[in-house]
Design a protein around this motif. Structure first.
Motif, PDB file in Angstrom:
ATOM      1  N   GLU A  16      56.741  41.730  37.295  1.00 16.70           N
ATOM      2  CA  GLU A  16      55.332  41.421  37.531  1.00 16.70           C
ATOM      3  C   GLU A  16      54.439  42.601  37.153  1.00 16.70           C
ATOM      4  OE1 GLU A  16      52.449  39.381  40.861  1.00 16.70           O
ATOM      5  OE2 GLU A  16      54.528  39.796  41.388  1.00 16.70           O
ATOM      6  N   ILE A  17      54.820  43.791  37.557  1.00 20.63           N
ATOM      7  CA  ILE A  17      54.031  44.975  37.229  1.00 20.63           C
ATOM      8  C   ILE A  17      54.008  45.191  35.716  1.00 20.63           C
ATOM      9  CG2 ILE A  17      53.888  47.493  37.460  1.00 20.63           C
ATOM     10  CD1 ILE A  17      52.930  45.893  39.960  1.00 20.63           C
ATOM     11  N   ALA A  18      55.124  44.976  35.037  1.00 18.93           N
ATOM     12  CA  ALA A  18      55.159  45.117  33.573  1.00 18.93           C
ATOM     13  C   ALA A  18      54.172  44.152  32.918  1.00 18.93           C
ATOM     14  CB  ALA A  18      56.575  44.876  33.050  1.00 18.93           C
ATOM     15  N   TYR A  19      54.093  42.936  33.448  1.00 20.85           N
ATOM     16  CA  TYR A  19      53.128  41.960  32.933  1.00 20.85           C
ATOM     17  C   TYR A  19      51.698  42.461  33.142  1.00 20.85           C
ATOM     18  CZ  TYR A  19      50.071  37.906  32.902  1.00 20.85           C
ATOM     19  OH  TYR A  19      49.021  37.059  32.669  1.00 20.85           O
ATOM     20  N   TYR A  20      51.401  42.938  34.356  1.00 20.88           N
ATOM     21  CA  TYR A  20      50.055  43.449  34.628  1.00 20.88           C
ATOM     22  C   TYR A  20      49.728  44.612  33.692  1.00 20.88           C
ATOM     23  CZ  TYR A  20      50.131  40.831  39.079  1.00 20.88           C
ATOM     24  OH  TYR A  20      50.195  39.858  40.044  1.00 20.88           O
ATOM     25  N   LYS A  21      50.683  45.497  33.476  1.00 15.73           N
ATOM     26  CA  LYS A  21      50.451  46.640  32.591  1.00 15.73           C
ATOM     27  C   LYS A  21      50.118  46.189  31.173  1.00 15.73           C
ATOM     28  CE  LYS A  21      53.373  50.111  34.835  1.00 15.73           C
ATOM     29  NZ  LYS A  21      54.587  50.946  34.678  1.00 15.73           N
ATOM     30  N   ARG A  22      50.776  45.139  30.703  1.00 17.04           N
ATOM     31  CA  ARG A  22      50.525  44.636  29.345  1.00 17.04           C
ATOM     32  C   ARG A  22      49.114  44.089  29.183  1.00 17.04           C
ATOM     33  NH1 ARG A  22      55.580  42.356  29.888  1.00 17.04           N
ATOM     34  NH2 ARG A  22      54.734  40.265  30.134  1.00 17.04           N
ATOM     35  N   ILE A  23      48.583  43.448  30.226  1.00 13.72           N
ATOM     36  CA  ILE A  23      47.273  42.807  30.076  1.00 13.72           C
ATOM     37  C   ILE A  23      46.117  43.658  30.598  1.00 13.72           C
ATOM     38  CG2 ILE A  23      48.308  40.506  30.132  1.00 13.72           C
ATOM     39  CD1 ILE A  23      47.182  40.203  33.000  1.00 13.72           C
ATOM     40  N   ALA A  24      46.433  44.748  31.289  1.00 10.13           N
ATOM     41  CA  ALA A  24      45.386  45.580  31.900  1.00 10.13           C
ATOM     42  C   ALA A  24      44.892  46.648  30.938  1.00 10.13           C
ATOM     43  CB  ALA A  24      45.931  46.250  33.154  1.00 10.13           C
ATOM     44  N   SER A  25      43.668  47.031  31.138  1.00  9.21           N
ATOM     45  CA  SER A  25      43.139  48.191  30.431  1.00  9.21           C
ATOM     46  C   SER A  25      43.832  49.428  31.008  1.00  9.21           C
ATOM     47  CB  SER A  25      41.633  48.290  30.660  1.00  9.21           C
ATOM     48  OG  SER A  25      41.174  49.577  30.333  1.00  9.21           O
ATOM     49  N   PRO A  26      44.344  50.313  30.157  1.00  6.97           N
ATOM     50  CA  PRO A  26      45.016  51.514  30.667  1.00  6.97           C
ATOM     51  C   PRO A  26      44.110  52.387  31.535  1.00  6.97           C
ATOM     52  CG  PRO A  26      45.422  51.250  28.313  1.00  6.97           C
ATOM     53  CD  PRO A  26      44.407  50.219  28.707  1.00  6.97           C
ATOM     54  N   ALA A  27      42.814  52.279  31.315  1.00 10.67           N
ATOM     55  CA  ALA A  27      41.867  53.082  32.095  1.00 10.67           C
ATOM     56  C   ALA A  27      41.623  52.523  33.496  1.00 10.67           C
ATOM     57  CB  ALA A  27      40.551  53.179  31.343  1.00 10.67           C
ATOM     58  N   TRP A  75      44.180  41.862  40.796  1.00 10.10           N
ATOM     59  CA  TRP A  75      43.692  40.705  40.042  1.00 10.10           C
ATOM     60  C   TRP A  75      42.221  40.833  39.673  1.00 10.10           C
ATOM     61  CZ3 TRP A  75      46.120  36.505  43.687  1.00 10.10           C
ATOM     62  CH2 TRP A  75      47.516  36.532  43.541  1.00 10.10           C
ATOM     63  N   LYS A  76      41.430  41.458  40.532  1.00  7.69           N
ATOM     64  CA  LYS A  76      40.002  41.628  40.243  1.00  7.69           C
ATOM     65  C   LYS A  76      39.759  42.478  39.000  1.00  7.69           C
ATOM     66  CE  LYS A  76      38.393  41.116  44.978  1.00  7.69           C
ATOM     67  NZ  LYS A  76      37.858  41.823  46.166  1.00  7.69           N
ATOM     68  N   GLN A  77      40.749  43.274  38.619  1.00  9.75           N
ATOM     69  CA  GLN A  77      40.622  44.158  37.462  1.00  9.75           C
ATOM     70  C   GLN A  77      41.162  43.534  36.172  1.00  9.75           C
ATOM     71  OE1 GLN A  77      39.033  46.969  38.495  1.00  9.75           O
ATOM     72  NE2 GLN A  77      39.300  46.084  40.527  1.00  9.75           N
ATOM     73  N   LEU A  78      41.815  42.378  36.280  1.00  7.20           N
ATOM     74  CA  LEU A  78      42.522  41.799  35.137  1.00  7.20           C
ATOM     75  C   LEU A  78      41.777  40.613  34.528  1.00  7.20           C
ATOM     76  CD1 LEU A  78      46.117  41.746  36.661  1.00  7.20           C
ATOM     77  CD2 LEU A  78      45.178  43.411  35.039  1.00  7.20           C
ATOM     78  N   PRO A  79      41.739  40.572  33.191  1.00  5.89           N
ATOM     79  CA  PRO A  79      41.118  39.424  32.541  1.00  5.89           C
ATOM     80  C   PRO A  79      41.846  38.142  32.951  1.00  5.89           C
ATOM     81  CG  PRO A  79      42.007  40.997  30.918  1.00  5.89           C
ATOM     82  CD  PRO A  79      42.344  41.497  32.265  1.00  5.89           C
ATOM     83  N   LYS A  80      41.137  37.109  33.108  1.00  6.94           N
ATOM     84  CA  LYS A  80      41.633  35.772  33.478  1.00  6.94           C
ATOM     85  C   LYS A  80      42.118  35.686  34.923  1.00  6.94           C
ATOM     86  CE  LYS A  80      42.875  34.633  28.762  1.00  6.94           C
ATOM     87  NZ  LYS A  80      43.927  34.246  27.846  1.00  6.94           N
ATOM     88  N   TRP A  81      42.472  36.774  35.526  1.00  2.00           N
ATOM     89  CA  TRP A  81      42.925  36.755  36.922  1.00  2.00           C
ATOM     90  C   TRP A  81      41.754  36.943  37.889  1.00  2.00           C
ATOM     91  CZ3 TRP A  81      47.840  36.002  38.878  1.00  2.00           C
ATOM     92  CH2 TRP A  81      48.840  35.835  37.919  1.00  2.00           C
ATOM     93  N   LYS A  82      40.618  37.382  37.389  1.00  2.00           N
ATOM     94  CA  LYS A  82      39.439  37.596  38.237  1.00  2.00           C
ATOM     95  C   LYS A  82      39.032  36.310  38.944  1.00  2.00           C
ATOM     96  CE  LYS A  82      37.619  41.286  35.409  1.00  2.00           C
ATOM     97  NZ  LYS A  82      36.526  41.807  34.637  1.00  2.00           N
ATOM     98  N   VAL A  83      39.161  35.205  38.246  1.00  2.00           N
ATOM     99  CA  VAL A  83      38.794  33.907  38.822  1.00  2.00           C
ATOM    100  C   VAL A  83      39.680  33.588  40.023  1.00  2.00           C
ATOM    101  CG1 VAL A  83      38.656  31.428  38.378  1.00  2.00           C
ATOM    102  CG2 VAL A  83      37.917  33.044  36.630  1.00  2.00           C
ATOM    103  N   LEU A  84      40.982  33.788  39.880  1.00  2.00           N
ATOM    104  CA  LEU A  84      41.896  33.553  41.001  1.00  2.00           C
ATOM    105  C   LEU A  84      41.566  34.467  42.166  1.00  2.00           C
ATOM    106  CD1 LEU A  84      44.343  32.151  42.228  1.00  2.00           C
ATOM    107  CD2 LEU A  84      45.783  33.887  41.138  1.00  2.00           C
ATOM    108  N   ALA A  85      41.256  35.700  41.900  1.00  2.00           N
ATOM    109  CA  ALA A  85      40.891  36.631  42.959  1.00  2.00           C
ATOM    110  C   ALA A  85      39.657  36.151  43.707  1.00  2.00           C
ATOM    111  CB  ALA A  85      40.660  38.029  42.390  1.00  2.00           C
ATOM    112  N   ARG A  86      38.676  35.646  42.959  1.00  2.00           N
ATOM    113  CA  ARG A  86      37.463  35.109  43.588  1.00  2.00           C
ATOM    114  C   ARG A  86      37.770  33.910  44.454  1.00  2.00           C
ATOM    115  NH1 ARG A  86      34.162  34.427  38.890  1.00  2.00           N
ATOM    116  NH2 ARG A  86      34.505  36.539  38.232  1.00  2.00           N
TER     117      ARG A  86
END
Length: 91
Positions: A16-27, A75-86
């Motif tokens: 799961e963390i590897a997936y988040y790392k792939r889609i997240a901004s490194p910053a 999730w709030k920091q990830l594209p497409k996951w922000k909606v689920l977080a909301r």
């Protein structure tokens, strides 16, 4: 940055963390494997054994969140996951 403390020995957690790392901004994140860094949360008064039970994350202001709240913070920091977080925050 959000700091995520995860269990790098747990196969499911690592995937799961590897997936988040792939889609997240490194910053956006610092990723800390608490299975390999037994003192990562020591300053917060949390032992490695306790930290391995639940996902932990620190907000940019240093506030520590645990479990579902840690996932929401990520999730709030990830594209497409922000909606689920909301949605999860409203529920």
């Amino acid at each position: 940055k959000v700091t995520v403390y995860y269990d790098g020995i747990c196969n499911l957690c690592s995937k799961e963390i590897a997936y988040y790392k792939r889609i997240a901004s490194p910053a956006s994140f610092d990723w800390i494997d608490i299975a390999r860094d037994d003192r990562a949360l020591e300053s917060q008064g949390i032992s490695q054994a306790d930290a391995l039970r639940y996902l932990h994350a620190s907000e940019p202001n240093g506030k520590l969140v645990v479990g579902v709240d840690a996932f929401l913070l990520i999730w709030k920091q990830l594209p497409k996951w922000k909606v689920l977080a909301r949605i999860m925050t409203i529920a």
